[in-house]
Design a protein around this motif. Structure first.
Motif, PDB file in Angstrom:
ATOM      1  N   ALA A  47     -72.678  43.716  72.218  1.00 47.13           N
ATOM      2  CA  ALA A  47     -71.143  44.953  71.708  1.00 47.13           C
ATOM      3  C   ALA A  47     -70.499  44.517  73.665  1.00 47.13           C
ATOM      4  N   GLY A  48     -71.350  44.452  74.559  1.00 45.84           N
ATOM      5  CA  GLY A  48     -70.704  44.081  75.647  1.00 45.84           C
ATOM      6  C   GLY A  48     -69.495  43.652  75.902  1.00 45.84           C
ATOM      7  N   THR A  49     -69.840  42.318  75.234  1.00 48.64           N
ATOM      8  CA  THR A  49     -68.850  41.537  75.452  1.00 48.64           C
ATOM      9  C   THR A  49     -67.457  42.050  74.319  1.00 48.64           C
ATOM     10  N   ALA A  50     -67.862  42.439  73.362  1.00 53.31           N
ATOM     11  CA  ALA A  50     -66.492  43.577  72.307  1.00 53.31           C
ATOM     12  C   ALA A  50     -66.253  44.197  73.575  1.00 53.31           C
ATOM     13  N   LEU A  51     -66.517  44.952  74.087  1.00 51.53           N
ATOM     14  CA  LEU A  51     -65.896  45.844  75.052  1.00 51.53           C
ATOM     15  C   LEU A  51     -65.284  45.472  76.148  1.00 51.53           C
ATOM     16  N   PHE A  52     -65.859  44.574  76.439  1.00 57.88           N
ATOM     17  CA  PHE A  52     -65.070  43.598  77.734  1.00 57.88           C
ATOM     18  C   PHE A  52     -63.735  43.134  77.413  1.00 57.88           C
ATOM     19  N   SER A  81     -62.096  39.677  83.932  1.00 57.75           N
ATOM     20  CA  SER A  81     -62.110  37.906  83.453  1.00 57.75           C
ATOM     21  C   SER A  81     -64.101  37.627  83.210  1.00 57.75           C
ATOM     22  N   THR A  82     -64.191  38.392  84.613  1.00 57.23           N
ATOM     23  CA  THR A  82     -65.415  37.465  84.792  1.00 57.23           C
ATOM     24  C   THR A  82     -66.591  38.519  84.817  1.00 57.23           C
ATOM     25  N   THR A  83     -66.172  39.652  83.966  1.00 55.79           N
ATOM     26  CA  THR A  83     -67.191  40.642  83.292  1.00 55.79           C
ATOM     27  C   THR A  83     -68.150  40.023  82.582  1.00 55.79           C
ATOM     28  N   PHE A  84     -66.030  39.936  81.418  1.00 54.77           N
ATOM     29  CA  PHE A  84     -66.853  39.579  80.276  1.00 54.77           C
ATOM     30  C   PHE A  84     -66.999  38.239  80.204  1.00 54.77           C
ATOM     31  N   GLY A  85     -66.661  37.404  80.984  1.00 58.69           N
ATOM     32  CA  GLY A  85     -66.924  35.888  81.287  1.00 58.69           C
ATOM     33  C   GLY A  85     -69.085  35.881  81.527  1.00 58.69           C
ATOM     34  N   THR A  86     -69.451  37.493  82.089  1.00 58.07           N
ATOM     35  CA  THR A  86     -70.680  37.324  81.918  1.00 58.07           C
ATOM     36  C   THR A  86     -71.991  37.364  80.608  1.00 58.07           C
ATOM     37  N   THR A  87     -70.708  38.260  80.019  1.00 59.25           N
ATOM     38  CA  THR A  87     -71.569  38.796  78.304  1.00 59.25           C
ATOM     39  C   THR A  87     -71.160  37.335  77.804  1.00 59.25           C
ATOM     40  N   MET A  88     -69.924  37.084  77.454  1.00 59.00           N
ATOM     41  CA  MET A  88     -69.682  36.151  76.705  1.00 59.00           C
ATOM     42  C   MET A  88     -70.714  34.832  76.680  1.00 59.00           C
ATOM     43  N   ALA A  89     -70.992  34.170  77.750  1.00 58.96           N
ATOM     44  CA  ALA A  89     -71.602  33.475  78.151  1.00 58.96           C
ATOM     45  C   ALA A  89     -73.385  33.741  77.443  1.00 58.96           C
ATOM     46  N   ASP A  90     -73.874  34.635  78.084  1.00 57.20           N
ATOM     47  CA  ASP A  90     -74.730  35.331  77.731  1.00 57.20           C
ATOM     48  C   ASP A  90     -74.949  35.122  75.846  1.00 57.20           C
ATOM     49  N   PHE A  91     -74.028  35.895  75.571  1.00 57.08           N
ATOM     50  CA  PHE A  91     -74.143  36.133  74.378  1.00 57.08           C
ATOM     51  C   PHE A  91     -73.862  34.399  73.416  1.00 57.08           C
ATOM     52  N   ALA A  92     -73.237  33.357  74.024  1.00 55.36           N
ATOM     53  CA  ALA A  92     -72.901  32.184  73.725  1.00 55.36           C
ATOM     54  C   ALA A  92     -74.698  31.710  73.668  1.00 55.36           C
ATOM     55  N   SER A  95     -77.864  35.328  71.877  1.00 46.87           N
ATOM     56  CA  SER A  95     -78.117  35.084  71.078  1.00 46.87           C
ATOM     57  C   SER A  95     -77.435  34.278  69.976  1.00 46.87           C
ATOM     58  N   LEU A  96     -76.370  33.229  70.142  1.00 45.46           N
ATOM     59  CA  LEU A  96     -76.082  32.420  69.424  1.00 45.46           C
ATOM     60  C   LEU A  96     -77.171  31.157  69.499  1.00 45.46           C
ATOM     61  N   GLY A  97     -77.656  30.892  70.898  1.00 41.92           N
ATOM     62  CA  GLY A  97     -79.190  30.761  70.167  1.00 41.92           C
ATOM     63  C   GLY A  97     -78.752  28.563  70.625  1.00 41.92           C
ATOM     64  N   ILE A  98     -77.234  28.322  71.540  1.00 40.84           N
ATOM     65  CA  ILE A  98     -77.247  26.872  72.278  1.00 40.84           C
ATOM     66  C   ILE A  98     -77.733  26.677  73.605  1.00 40.84           C
ATOM     67  N   GLY A  99     -78.200  27.664  73.926  1.00 38.78           N
ATOM     68  CA  GLY A  99     -78.787  27.390  74.732  1.00 38.78           C
ATOM     69  C   GLY A  99     -77.815  27.355  76.052  1.00 38.78           C
ATOM     70  N   TYR A 100     -78.159  26.741  77.838  1.00 47.69           N
ATOM     71  CA  TYR A 100     -77.400  26.998  78.641  1.00 47.69           C
ATOM     72  C   TYR A 100     -76.342  25.631  78.622  1.00 47.69           C
ATOM     73  N   THR A 101     -77.238  24.526  78.534  1.00 46.48           N
ATOM     74  CA  THR A 101     -76.263  22.989  78.116  1.00 46.48           C
ATOM     75  C   THR A 101     -75.500  23.064  77.041  1.00 46.48           C
ATOM     76  N   GLY A 102     -76.118  23.748  76.450  1.00 49.32           N
ATOM     77  CA  GLY A 102     -74.929  23.611  74.973  1.00 49.32           C
ATOM     78  C   GLY A 102     -73.616  24.675  76.086  1.00 49.32           C
TER      79      GLY A 102
END
Length: 258
Positions: A47-52, A81-92, A95-102
């Motif tokens: 939801a945060g990613t969608a908002l930003f 863009s930086t706020t969207f980047g925060t939520t999008m990176a955290d979601f990926a 939530s998507l489980g690909i991890g920080y490296t992926g």
């Protein structure tokens, strides 16, 4: 100023020391602001990613439609863009489980693809050429991917790398110092150094933001996210007002008198 010279001005600010100071603060605000919505207000990453994303798209459209450089609009778009980047990176990453490296690997590939396509079509990825809608679209796509990549890199180094937020911030600050040395001591391409610095300032801001608002048990100071966000935003507004804000010079324009 002659009309033809004005038309050759870039719609992004000149890259000065003030630019980098505001940029680092904006990336820190992106981290604390994103965490405020997704964690403190409990919206969650999707939801945060969608908002930003909605806010970012609206501001990018306004930026492209603008006839000239507008400092307030530009920096609002950077913060979005930086706020969207925060939520999008955290979601990926989470939530998507690909991890920080992926997540970092995927985002690096996306950024490289955007820059490569931009260069192939326009012949340059210099920010000084941002004066047409098509170049602006490339610019903001690259900005958004670099902001998201920076968040993932910051989390990767602090958590997966085991350096913590302070250690991560020191590593990225050292990286920026290397870029500064290369800028003043070598003939390395300025365009490449700009993008290197732009990417590095994002994880620096991310690790500083995490250090401010994460729990003490996790290596942070556990400061109020909303309060930290308001204070940082106030600093940014003050700097935009106090520091000179001028459009960057397009390579085809006449030199601006100093």
């Amino acid at each position: 100023m002659p009309e033809n010279c004005e038309a050759m001005l870039s719609k992004v600010p000149a890259v000065t020391l003030g630019f980098w100071i505001i940029k680092i603060l904006a990336t820190t605000l992106g981290e604390t602001g994103g965490d405020t919505v997704t964690m403190t207000l409990n919206w969650g990453y999707l939801a945060g990613t969608a908002l930003f994303a909605v806010v970012l798209i609206a501001l990018v459209i306004a930026q492209i439609l603008s006839k000239q450089f507008n400092p307030t609009l530009y920096w609002a778009t950077i913060v979005a863009s930086t706020t969207f980047g925060t939520t999008m990176a955290d979601f990926a990453d989470r939530s998507l489980g690909i991890g920080y490296t992926g997540g970092s690997t995927l985002l690096l590939a996306c950024l490289a693809a955007v820059l490569a396509l931009w260069y192939r079509i326009e012949g340059s990825v210099s920010v000084n050429t941002v004066s047409t809608p098509r170049v602006e679209a490339f610019y903001w796509a690259a900005i958004t991917f670099s902001q998201t990549l920076g968040t993932a890199l910051g989390d990767w180094l602090a958590d997966t790398g085991g350096l913590g937020y302070e250690g991560g911030a020191l590593v990225f600050a050292a990286g920026l110092a290397v870029v500064v040395v290369l800028y003043y001591r070598t003939q390395v391409t300025r365009v490449g150094l700009f993008w290197a610095a732009f990417i590095l300032t994002r994880p620096l801001g991310a690790t500083v933001g995490d250090f401010l608002d994460k729990p003490v048990a996790h290596g942070g100071l556990n400061l109020s996210r909303p309060l930290a966000s308001v204070v940082i935003a106030a600093f940014i507004v003050a700097l935009i007002v106090l520091l000179p804000q001028r459009a960057g010079q397009h390579p085809g324009a006449e030199p601006t008198p100093s």
